[in-house]
Enzyme design. Structure first.
Site, mmCIF file in Angstrom:
data_model
loop_
_atom_site.group_PDB
_atom_site.id
_atom_site.type_symbol
_atom_site.label_atom_id
_atom_site.label_comp_id
_atom_site.label_asym_id
_atom_site.label_seq_id
_atom_site.Cartn_x
_atom_site.Cartn_y
_atom_site.Cartn_z
ATOM 1 N N LYS F 104 0.879 -1.169 0.000
ATOM 2 C CA LYS F 104 0.000 0.000 0.000
ATOM 3 C C LYS F 104 0.911 1.211 0.000
ATOM 4 O O LYS F 104 1.597 1.483 0.981
ATOM 5 C CB LYS F 104 -0.909 0.033 1.234
ATOM 6 C CG LYS F 104 -1.661 1.359 1.356
ATOM 7 C CD LYS F 104 -2.539 1.446 2.591
ATOM 8 C CE LYS F 104 -3.022 2.879 2.774
ATOM 9 N NZ LYS F 104 -3.922 3.043 3.936
ATOM 10 N N GLY F 165 -8.435 9.266 9.422
ATOM 11 C CA GLY F 165 -8.800 9.387 10.828
ATOM 12 C C GLY F 165 -9.887 10.393 11.141
ATOM 13 O O GLY F 165 -10.235 10.586 12.300
ATOM 14 N N ALA F 192 -9.473 5.314 3.636
ATOM 15 C CA ALA F 192 -9.327 6.420 4.584
ATOM 16 C C ALA F 192 -10.526 7.359 4.618
ATOM 17 O O ALA F 192 -11.166 7.597 3.609
ATOM 18 C CB ALA F 192 -8.079 7.238 4.288
ATOM 19 N N GLY F 193 -10.806 7.838 5.812
ATOM 20 C CA GLY F 193 -11.830 8.858 6.005
ATOM 21 C C GLY F 193 -13.211 8.345 6.370
ATOM 22 O O GLY F 193 -14.067 9.119 6.771
ATOM 23 N N ASN F 214 -9.457 1.650 9.173
ATOM 24 C CA ASN F 214 -8.821 1.208 10.408
ATOM 25 C C ASN F 214 -9.426 1.924 11.625
ATOM 26 O O ASN F 214 -10.028 1.303 12.488
ATOM 27 C CB ASN F 214 -7.306 1.471 10.322
ATOM 28 C CG ASN F 214 -6.533 0.898 11.495
ATOM 29 O OD1 ASN F 214 -7.091 0.608 12.541
ATOM 30 N ND2 ASN F 214 -5.247 0.746 11.340
ATOM 31 N N THR F 215 -9.307 3.251 11.633
ATOM 32 C CA THR F 215 -9.728 4.030 12.805
ATOM 33 C C THR F 215 -11.188 3.781 13.193
ATOM 34 O O THR F 215 -11.496 3.590 14.371
ATOM 35 C CB THR F 215 -9.526 5.534 12.536
ATOM 36 O OG1 THR F 215 -8.178 5.750 12.100
ATOM 37 C CG2 THR F 215 -9.790 6.349 13.781
#
Lengths: 67, 268, 268, 67, 268, 268, 67, 67
Positions: F104, F165, F192-193, F214-215
Site C-alpha cells: 500500500k 482518521g 481512509a476517512g 482502520n480508525t
C-alpha cells in the site's frame, strides 16, 4: 511553391516567404494577431527574418471572448 | 463602513483592485450584452482568450475594439491547452498581442471534467514565472498542488469551486476551508463552477479573496441583472467575512429575552 | 435595472416595502449599536416585543423612544408564548401599546428547539385574523400547516430556515423548495435560523420574498457591517432570482470557445 | 388590603383599587405599558372601571427588543 | 456478538421482533417476486392495504392467500385516506378483515408530497387508541406533532425520511437527530423516502429502531437481491449504533503510529 | 442469490478475494481485540507497517506472530513516508520482511491533512511497478492523478473518502462518482476517512469495489461489533449496487395503489 | 328497486335487501372482504340486520399490496 | 570505534563491523527485521559483506500495526 497549413487549412505560398508575407496572403494584414509556427511562438520583430518552410503549421490567432 | 468599502482592496502581484469580481467575456448573446454585463458587474479585470479565425469569417478587430473600450484590465487565458508547452506558447502570444504579462494559466488534464492537469500546470507555472509572467493558475483544491504552485512563484492561486460550466458551486467546502486555513500569505480566488450569487457570497464568507466566473452570468436569462446580483453577493460575502459571522450553534437559543415573559407565574 | 430596483416591491397585506430585510432588535451590545445596525440594514420593518419590568430596574421609556426614532414600521412579536391564549392576549396588548394591528405570531411548542406549535398556532391565527390583526405567523416548513394558516386568512407566512439562534441556514431546502412551488399566491418570508449572508441570498434565489433575522446580525463581531452584508446579500439573491439562474449541469462545459483552438492539427 | 401579584412579585394594595391606581402604586405611571389581569388583556379605556380583586395576577409589560 | 444478535430485539406494543425491517407488499412485478423479496428481507412484519375491486377483475382471494402463506405478521395501512373519519373507518374494516388491532395510520394532507396531515392524524390516533387499536402513525419529523401522538397513546412513531417513493433518504438529519434525542421512551421507525441500503443503515446508526419501506425494494432491478441488501444494511446500522461510532474529527490523524518512523533523523 | 455471494469476487492483480473489506491493524486497545476484530470483519487482506523499535521496549516477535496467526494476506504500507525515495526503500524492506510484493503506497504531502503527494506518488509508483511490486496507491480523488497512476501500471487505485482518521465519510461524492464513471477497467477502493458503516455501504452502492479502513473500527466503543457492522454494510452496499438502485425521484409517488381507493365518490 | 352505488359503480337491487344479499349480488360471496355504507364501517355480525337504502354508497374492499 | 546512529540513537561499534554484527550488538538478533543504511535498503543476503562506516545512520525496523 510551399505547401503549408494555416490555422489547420492547407495553403500554398510562393517561396521564399517570410511571416509578414504569409500574414498578408492569409488575409490578416493590419489586424491584431499573434503567430506561432509549428507550435512555437514567433515574435513580431522576427516576422521579416523568419522564413516559412515546406509543410510548416502556422497558427494565426486573434482575440476572442474567454472565461 | 463606507471607509472600509474604499480601503478594503484586493492585491494581486502588488496591484490593487477595489472589485473582487473577475468576469469572463464568452458565451454572451451579443457583444452589447457583454459590455452591459461587464459594466453592471463593476469588474475591473476581465478574462479573454486567443483563437484561430478563418479569413472569411474574419470580423476584423471589432471584438477586440469593444474589449479595449471597456477600460478593464485584461487577463488573457490559455483555455484549452493540454500541455505545458502549448500553454507557454499561447501565453507568449497573449503577452505580445495584449501587451500584458498577466496570464490566467489553464492546462486541461481531461476533456470530460475539464480539470487542471496538476503535473503540466506546475511545469508551465515555473517556466512562465521565470519568463516574467504574472501567473494566475486555474488549479484544483489540492493543498499539495497549491503549495507547489506557490513555491513556483505564483502570488495568487485560483482553485476551482466545481468543474467549469456546471454551476455546482463549492463542491468540497471541507477542502476549500482547509486550503484557506493553510495558505494565508497569498490571495485565493475561486475560479469556475459557481452558478448562483449565494455561492459566490459563501466563497468570500469563507475567506476567499475574490471569484472569477463567466457562465453563470452569460447564461442567465438576464446577464446584466445577474452580473449586478453577483457583484452584490461578492460584496456581501466579503463584508460578512470582515464582520465576523456568528458562531453556528447546535441547539436553539431565543433572540427575544426570556426574562420577564408575561403570563408566567411561580404557582404554575 | 435601476428601474427594477425601485419597482420590485414586497407587498404584505396590501402595504409595500422596498426592503426585503426584516430585522430584530434584541441581543445588541448597546442601543446605539442596534440603531446603527438598523440604519445599515436599510430595513423598514423591525420586530420587537413586550416584557415585564420591575419598577426598580425601570428605565422609563428610553428604549421605546429609541425605537420610535428609527422611523421604521413596527412588528411586535408574541415570542415565548406557549398557548394560543397567551399569544392572543399578548397580541392585544401589543396592538394597544404599539398602535398597530401587525403581529409576528409566535407560539412555541418546545423549549428545546423553540419550534412553532402547529396546533396552537392555527388556533391563534384564526382568532387574531377574526379580530382584525395582520398576522405574520412564524411557522415550520410543513406544507399542510402552511396551507391551514393561509386558509385561516394569513396573507403572508414565515417558515423557519432552522431553529432560532442556530445559524444553521436553510436546513431543509427540499421542503422549502416544494413549499415555494406550492404556495405562490402569498409572500413567504424565511424567519429564524439564518447565520450568514450567503444563506439569506440563497433563500431569495429560491424565490422566497424576504428574510427576517436578528441573532446573525446582533451576534456578529461587527453588527453594523454585518447588517450591511445581509442587506447586500438579500438584494443579490433577489436579483439572482429575477435574472433567472443558469441551469445547473452535471458535466463540465467550456466557457472559452473550443472552436479555433490553436496548436491543434488534423494529423495529430 | 388586597394581596396581588404584579409581574410575579407579591404586592399589597388598599381596597378598593382600580387598574389606574395599581399602575401608579406599581410605579408605572406615565409610562408606555400594557396590562393583563389573570392572563386577560385589559384595554386602557377599562382601567378606571376595572377593580382589582384579592389574589389577582397582574401583568404590566413594556417594549423591549425582540427578534 | 452472536448473543447480541439474538438478544437485541425490537419491541412494539409489548411484542418483540428480531427483524428491524418492515416491508411493503406493493409495486412488485409479480406476486412470486414479492414473496421471494419478503423471504430475502427476513422481515417479520409486512404492510398491506384494502381496496375496492370490480367483480369482473375479481381474482378471488389469490393475493390474500399468498400473503397469509408468508407467515409474517400483518400491518394493514390506511393509505390514501384524507380525513380522520376515512382513516378510522378503514382501520375498522382492516381490523375485522385481517383480524388484527395493528394499524399503520396514514392520513394524507397533500396529494403532491403525500405528507401526513398533522391535524387529522392526531384526531384519528386518539380515537383509534381509544378503540383499542395498536397505532403506528406515519408522521413527519415535527417534534411537537410526535409528542402529541405519543400523548395520544401511540407506543411507536413512524416519522418520514422523505416523501413516499422519492428515495431521497433522510432529508433532514438535523431534525431527525433532535427528534431521536428528545423521544427516547418509545421506538421510532423511519417510514418512507428511503432509496438505498446506506440510507437505511444511516437511520439505524442515528438510533432509529427500524425502517419501513417498499418502493426501494420493489422498484429495484432485482428486488430480491435488494431486499437482502437492505436487510444487511439495517443490521449493519444497528450494530454500528450499538458498537458506538468513532468521534468524527475535523482534522486528520494518522492510524499507523508516527513514533519510530524510519529514515527520520534528528539532524534533519 | 447465495450463488452470487460466492461468485461475486474482488480481483486485485489477478488474485481474487471474496471479502471487500480491507482492515488496518493499528490503534486497537489490545492485540487480542485486534484479532477478534479481524475475525469479525471477515477481512482476508490486512494492512500493517514497519517501524523502528528500541531494543529495550523490544517485545521480540510477539505482534508479528499474532499477525501471521490470523492467516490473512498481508498488505504492508509505507505510511509516513514523505518522498518517493523513502517510500521505495520502505517498500523494499517490506517486501523482504513480509515476503510479499504487495504494497500500500503512501507518500504523505502534508502533515496537517495527511493527504497523498500527487507528484512523489507517481514517481514512486512507476519505480515500484518497474521493480515488480503490486502497488495499491493511496491517492486523492483527482481524476488526472488517478489516470497517471493507472498509466504507471497500477492495477488498482485507492482514492481517499476524507482525510485519514477524520471519519468524515465521502466528502466529495461528485468527484468520486465521476472518477468511478471514468475509470472502469480497474478496481477502485475507498481508503481512509470512513467513519460509519453507512458510509462504507454508500461507497459500494456507488460502484466502488471495496473499502480499506482502520480508525473507525479500532476507535469504536466496541471494535469487534463495529468490525461486524462494517462487514455487513459493505456486503449491503455491494448487493445494492448489483441489485440496481431505484431511480431517485423529485416528487412523491404512492406505493399503495391509488386505484380502488375506498370512500371516494364521483359526486364528491 | 333500489339504486345504489357499489364501489362507485351504479347498481340496482331488489328491495328489501340486506348487506349479505348485496354482497352476493355484487359477486363477492365467499370472499375475504370488508364493508362500509356511506363511509361507515359495517361489522360482519350486522350484515343480516342491516338494510340497504335508496342511494346508499357501499364500499366492498379486499386485501391488496400496500406500503 | 565507529560512531553510528541506530534508529536515531547514538551507538558505538568495534570496527570493522558488518550489518550482521551490528544487528547482534543492537539486540535484534534472531528477530524479524529489515535494515536500511543511510536511507538505502540493505538486503539480507548483503548483511555479511556490507561494512558499517563512520557516522552511518542505520534503520532497523520491525512489524507494527498499520492502517
Amino acid at each position: 511553391m510551399l505547401n503549408v497549413s494555416v490555422n489547420n487549412e492547407v495553403m500554398q505560398v510562393q517561396a521564399p516567404c517570410c511571416v509578414t508575407q504569409l500574414i498578408e496572403q492569409a488575409g490578416f494584414a493590419q489586424q491584431t494577431i499573434a503567430v506561432a509556427i509549428n507550435g512555437e511562438f514567433i515574435a513580431k520583430r522576427m516576422y521579416q527574418q523568419t522564413q516559412i518552410n515546406q509543410n510548416d503549421s502556422i497558427d494565426i490567432v486573434k482575440p476572442i471572448g474567454g472565461g | 463602513m463606507e471607509q472600509l468599502a474604499t480601503q478594503d482592496l484586493l492585491t494581486l502581484y502588488d496591484e490593487t483592485f477595489s472589485s473582487r469580481f473577475l468576469l469572463g467575456t464568452a458565451l454572451y448573446r451579443s457583444p452589447l450584452e457583454m459590455c452591459n454585463a461587464i459594466k453592471a458587474s463593476g469588474s475591473q479585470f476581465i478574462t479573454l482568450s486567443l483563437r484561430r479565425q478563418n479569413p472569411e469569417q474574419n470580423d476584423g478587430d471589432a471584438f477586440w475594439q469593444m474589449i479595449k473600450d471597456t477600460g478593464c484590465k485584461l487577463l488573457p487565458n490559455t483555455a484549452g491547452c493540454k500541455s505545458a508547452k502549448e500553454a507557454i506558447n499561447l501565453a507568449e502570444m497573449s503577452r505580445e498581442l495584449f501587451e500584458t504579462p498577466w496570464i490566467k494559466l489553464e492546462v486541461i488534464g481531461d476533456d470530460y471534467n475539464l480539470q487542471p492537469d496538476p503535473f503540466e500546470l506546475v511545469i508551465a507555472a515555473k517556466e512562465l514565472i521565470k519568463r516574467g509572467f504574472k501567473v494566475l493558475p486555474y488549479c484544483t483544491d489540492d493543498l499539495v498542488l497549491c503549495m507547489r504552485l506557490r513555491d513556483a512563484g505564483c502570488q495568487v492561486l485560483m482553485p476551482w469551486g466545481a468543474p467549469i460550466g456546471t454551476g455546482q458551486g463549492l463542491l468540497n467546502k471541507y477542502h476549500l476551508q482547509s486550503l484557506r486555513e493553510r495558505i494565508t500569505d497569498i490571495p485565493l480566488i475561486i475560479d469556475a463552477g459557481l452558478g448562483s450569487p449565494s455561492q459566490a457570497s459563501a466563497a468570500l464568507e469563507m475567506g476567499f479573496d475574490a471569484v472569477l466566473l463567466n457562465t453563470a452570468v452569460a447564461k442567465a436569462d438576464d446577464p446584466v441583472l445577474m452580473a449586478k446580483a453577483f457583484a452584490l453577493a461578492i460584496e456581501s460575502g466579503r463584508y460578512g467575512y470582515l464582520a465576523g459571522l456568528m458562531q453556528r450553534r447546535q441547539t436553539a437559543s431565543a433572540s427575544t429575552p426570556v426574562l420577564g415573559q408575561p403570563f408566567w407565574h411561580q404557582n404554575k
